[in-house]
Scaffold this motif. Structure first.
Motif, PDB file in Angstrom:
ATOM      1  N   ILE A 256       0.855  -1.191   0.000  1.00  0.00           N
ATOM      2  CA  ILE A 256       0.000   0.000   0.000  1.00  0.00           C
ATOM      3  C   ILE A 256       0.887   1.236   0.000  1.00  0.00           C
ATOM      4  O   ILE A 256       1.749   1.419   0.869  1.00  0.00           O
ATOM      5  N   THR A 257       0.713   2.102  -0.984  1.00  0.00           N
ATOM      6  CA  THR A 257       1.496   3.340  -1.062  1.00  0.00           C
ATOM      7  C   THR A 257       0.678   4.562  -0.659  1.00  0.00           C
ATOM      8  O   THR A 257       1.233   5.590  -0.271  1.00  0.00           O
ATOM      9  N   GLN A 258      -0.642   4.451  -0.785  1.00  0.00           N
ATOM     10  CA  GLN A 258      -1.487   5.599  -0.463  1.00  0.00           C
ATOM     11  C   GLN A 258      -2.876   5.106  -0.101  1.00  0.00           C
ATOM     12  O   GLN A 258      -3.376   4.138  -0.696  1.00  0.00           O
ATOM     13  N   ILE A 259      -3.494   5.785   0.882  1.00  0.00           N
ATOM     14  CA  ILE A 259      -4.877   5.445   1.250  1.00  0.00           C
ATOM     15  C   ILE A 259      -5.573   6.710   1.720  1.00  0.00           C
ATOM     16  O   ILE A 259      -4.995   7.521   2.452  1.00  0.00           O
ATOM     17  N   SER A 260      -6.792   6.893   1.249  1.00  0.00           N
ATOM     18  CA  SER A 260      -7.566   8.079   1.600  1.00  0.00           C
ATOM     19  C   SER A 260      -9.018   7.657   1.809  1.00  0.00           C
ATOM     20  O   SER A 260      -9.665   7.152   0.872  1.00  0.00           O
ATOM     21  N   GLU A 261      -9.499   7.852   3.035  1.00  0.00           N
ATOM     22  CA  GLU A 261     -10.865   7.446   3.369  1.00  0.00           C
ATOM     23  C   GLU A 261     -11.809   8.640   3.266  1.00  0.00           C
ATOM     24  O   GLU A 261     -11.650   9.636   3.973  1.00  0.00           O
ATOM     25  N   LYS A 262     -12.768   8.569   2.365  1.00  0.00           N
ATOM     26  CA  LYS A 262     -13.793   9.574   2.190  1.00  0.00           C
ATOM     27  C   LYS A 262     -15.099   9.047   2.799  1.00  0.00           C
ATOM     28  O   LYS A 262     -15.214   7.865   3.137  1.00  0.00           O
ATOM     29  N   PRO A 263     -16.094   9.917   2.957  1.00  0.00           N
ATOM     30  CA  PRO A 263     -17.344   9.464   3.586  1.00  0.00           C
ATOM     31  C   PRO A 263     -17.994   8.276   2.879  1.00  0.00           C
ATOM     32  O   PRO A 263     -18.536   7.384   3.524  1.00  0.00           O
ATOM     33  N   LYS A 264     -17.921   8.246   1.530  1.00  0.00           N
ATOM     34  CA  LYS A 264     -18.607   7.190   0.793  1.00  0.00           C
ATOM     35  C   LYS A 264     -17.657   6.208   0.114  1.00  0.00           C
ATOM     36  O   LYS A 264     -18.025   5.058  -0.137  1.00  0.00           O
ATOM     37  N   VAL A 265     -16.440   6.665  -0.196  1.00  0.00           N
ATOM     38  CA  VAL A 265     -15.500   5.834  -0.955  1.00  0.00           C
ATOM     39  C   VAL A 265     -14.109   5.912  -0.326  1.00  0.00           C
ATOM     40  O   VAL A 265     -13.708   6.966   0.172  1.00  0.00           O
ATOM     41  N   VAL A 266     -13.414   4.806  -0.367  1.00  0.00           N
ATOM     42  CA  VAL A 266     -12.020   4.757   0.083  1.00  0.00           C
ATOM     43  C   VAL A 266     -11.148   4.556  -1.146  1.00  0.00           C
ATOM     44  O   VAL A 266     -11.395   3.645  -1.952  1.00  0.00           O
TER      45      VAL A 266
ATOM     46  N   ALA B 242       1.488  -1.042  -5.040  1.00  0.00           N
ATOM     47  CA  ALA B 242       2.549  -1.072  -6.045  1.00  0.00           C
ATOM     48  C   ALA B 242       3.512  -2.213  -5.759  1.00  0.00           C
ATOM     49  O   ALA B 242       3.547  -2.770  -4.666  1.00  0.00           O
ATOM     50  N   ASP B 243       4.305  -2.541  -6.813  1.00  0.00           N
ATOM     51  CA  ASP B 243       5.398  -3.508  -6.677  1.00  0.00           C
ATOM     52  C   ASP B 243       6.710  -2.737  -6.602  1.00  0.00           C
ATOM     53  O   ASP B 243       6.891  -1.716  -7.290  1.00  0.00           O
TER      54      ASP B 243
ATOM     55  N   SER C 169      14.756  -0.737  -3.360  1.00  0.00           N
ATOM     56  CA  SER C 169      14.405   0.434  -4.159  1.00  0.00           C
ATOM     57  C   SER C 169      13.093   1.026  -3.661  1.00  0.00           C
ATOM     58  O   SER C 169      12.202   0.309  -3.206  1.00  0.00           O
ATOM     59  N   VAL C 170      12.995   2.354  -3.742  1.00  0.00           N
ATOM     60  CA  VAL C 170      11.762   3.030  -3.336  1.00  0.00           C
ATOM     61  C   VAL C 170      10.942   3.461  -4.562  1.00  0.00           C
ATOM     62  O   VAL C 170       9.914   4.117  -4.420  1.00  0.00           O
ATOM     63  N   ILE C 171      11.420   3.114  -5.733  1.00  0.00           N
ATOM     64  CA  ILE C 171      10.715   3.482  -6.975  1.00  0.00           C
ATOM     65  C   ILE C 171       9.819   2.319  -7.384  1.00  0.00           C
ATOM     66  O   ILE C 171      10.292   1.181  -7.580  1.00  0.00           O
ATOM     67  N   PRO C 172       8.503   2.543  -7.494  1.00  0.00           N
ATOM     68  CA  PRO C 172       7.592   1.446  -7.844  1.00  0.00           C
ATOM     69  C   PRO C 172       7.820   0.961  -9.266  1.00  0.00           C
ATOM     70  O   PRO C 172       8.060   1.750 -10.184  1.00  0.00           O
TER      71      PRO C 172
END
Length: 432
Positions: free
Chosen positions: A33-43, A48-49, A54-57
């Motif tokens: 998981i590189t990013q997660i954003s929880e909204k009221p109706k949708v997450v 990424a691999d 390395s930190v580059i996906p």
């Protein structure tokens, strides 16, 4: 018309593409998981691999999940014995179905399910790898080897501000018979800021040289909160800390990596305070025992030497008695000798005084006669020096105008008037 020359609108193309993509069956895909954003109706989420180191996906896919579905997924995770939090940097395996959002021409996939066993295995491997690395570097026992004060009364406390953990810990210490002094350094005790916040609090307390111990405590809560205390950076900070670190993270069964490197791992904040109190009680009891041992030893020592002192006193008394008798005899002999010497001295001095007395009587008369003779001789000399006697012998005396005797002719000059005195009278003349 040649199909190759046929033209489509963007919507037609994207709709056809959507039908083609969405005909692909749902599949299991794993990644970080590189990013997660929880909204009221949708997450919204991205996974990424990455190549190792390395930190580059290498590849990234955007995902979405309806809030109700995401809540069901989290409930499924919570039902496991070792739940975890869905957050960046953890590996997950998700069941996804590809979708195309035509208005923006965006390819994304919808999350349908999660495989918690996959993530738990990855977390266990990560935790095991960190634990192995810390063990190989000798960090598991490093803080445990730091000496703990006999009376750890100055306590640095890292916990959430105004939390039940703070109240439980401080109340337990306040109820003890010892004067504990708490120096708080508040930090975030859950969420992604746990690592940086706790490390910052540790550095703040490091500046207080009078602290005896630092306690990191938090109350009970979701088991997913435990994963924040598996941070390698946080474990290193505690392992290398210059004074003992106690943990009381509020989980009675599971142990975090932080518990492994701490000087003392306790199950709750109250238990952490209890350990400090027990340490103080042990030290106090040891002090009391030492005091009693010293007192008992002193009594035994005095008892052992009391008879010796008594015997020594008797011996000293006997020695002094004999010495006193000897000195008394010596003084008596000296007194007799002194009496004889004084009698002889008295007689000798008495004779000398009598001789001096006779000498004074005879000497005074002789002195008076001698002085009288001297006086008569001086009287004759004075009479012989009288000018009248000089004149009677035929001599004259010359006086100046001022009535003073002229002893030398050099005292006169022509014209001076002089008076020559004879036995029979005076003659006045003038110097030519």
């Amino acid at each position: 018309m040649n199909p190759e020359n046929r033209s489509y609108s963007v919507k037609q193309y994207m709709t056809a593409l959507k039908q083609k993509v969405e005909s692909t069956p749902a599949v299991w895909v794993h990644g970080v998981i590189t990013q997660i954003s929880e909204k009221p109706k949708v997450v919204y989420m991205s996974i990424a691999d990455f190549e190792e180191g390395s930190v580059i996906p290498q590849a990234t896919v955007s995902l979405s999940c309806f809030a109700a579905k995401f809540a069901a997924i989290k409930a499924k995770i919570a039902s496991f014995d070792n739940p975890f939090e869905i957050k960046p940097q953890i590996k997950v395996q998700l069941l996804i179905r590809a979708e195309v959002y035509v208005p923006y021409g965006k390819l994304q996939a919808q999350i349908l399910d999660i495989d918690p066993v996959y993530t738990l295995g990855e977390l266990a491997l990560t935790k095991s790898a960190i634990l192995k690395k810390l063990a190989m570097e000798g960090l598991l026992d490093k803080n445990k080897s730091v000496p703990l004060a006999e009376m750890p009364l100055r306590v640095g406390l890292i916990t959430g501000e105004g939390t039940a953990a703070y109240r439980d810990f401080s109340t337990k210490l306040a109820e003890s018979p010892f004067a504990f002094h708490i120096v708080p350094a508040f930090a975030k005790m859950q969420g992604n800021k746990t690592e940086s916040s706790v490390i910052e609090a540790l550095e703040t307390l490091r500046n207080d040289p009078e602290l005896d111990v630092v306690c990191i405590v938090r109350g009970g809560g979701s088991k997913t909160d435990l994963t924040f205390f598996d941070s390698e950076a946080l474990c290193r900070a505690v392992a290398n800390y210059p004074i003992p670190v106690f943990t009381g993270i509020g989980h009675e069964i599971d142990r975090s990596l932080l518990d492994e490197v701490a000087y003392q791992a306790c199950i709750t904040p109250t238990d952490c305070a209890k350990h400090l109190i027990e340490r103080a009680i042990e030290s106090w009891d040891a002090l009391i025992r030492a005091t009693r041992n010293i007192a008992e030893g002193a009594r035994n020592y005095l008892g052992e030497y009391k008879n010796e002192l008594t015997t020594t006193g008797h011996q000293l008394q006997q020695i002094l008695g004999r010495r006193f008798t000897q000195e008394k005899t010596t003084l008596a002999q000296i007194a007799v000798s002194l009496k004889k010497d004084m009698h002889f001295l008295f007689q000798s001095e008495s004779g000398r005084i009598q001789r001096n007395e006779e000498g004074l009587r005879q000497g005074t008369r002789k002195i008076i006669e001698f002085e009288k003779a001297k006086f008569e001789l001086n009287e004759q000399k004075v009479k012989a020096a009288d000018p009248k006697q000089v004149l009677a012998k035929g001599y004259t005396l010359t006086l100046g105008a001022n009535g003073k005797f002229i002893r030398n002719a050099s005292e006169l000059k022509p014209g001076d008037r002089i008076t020559t005195r004879f036995r029979g009278g005076d003659v006045t003349s003038q110097v030519l």
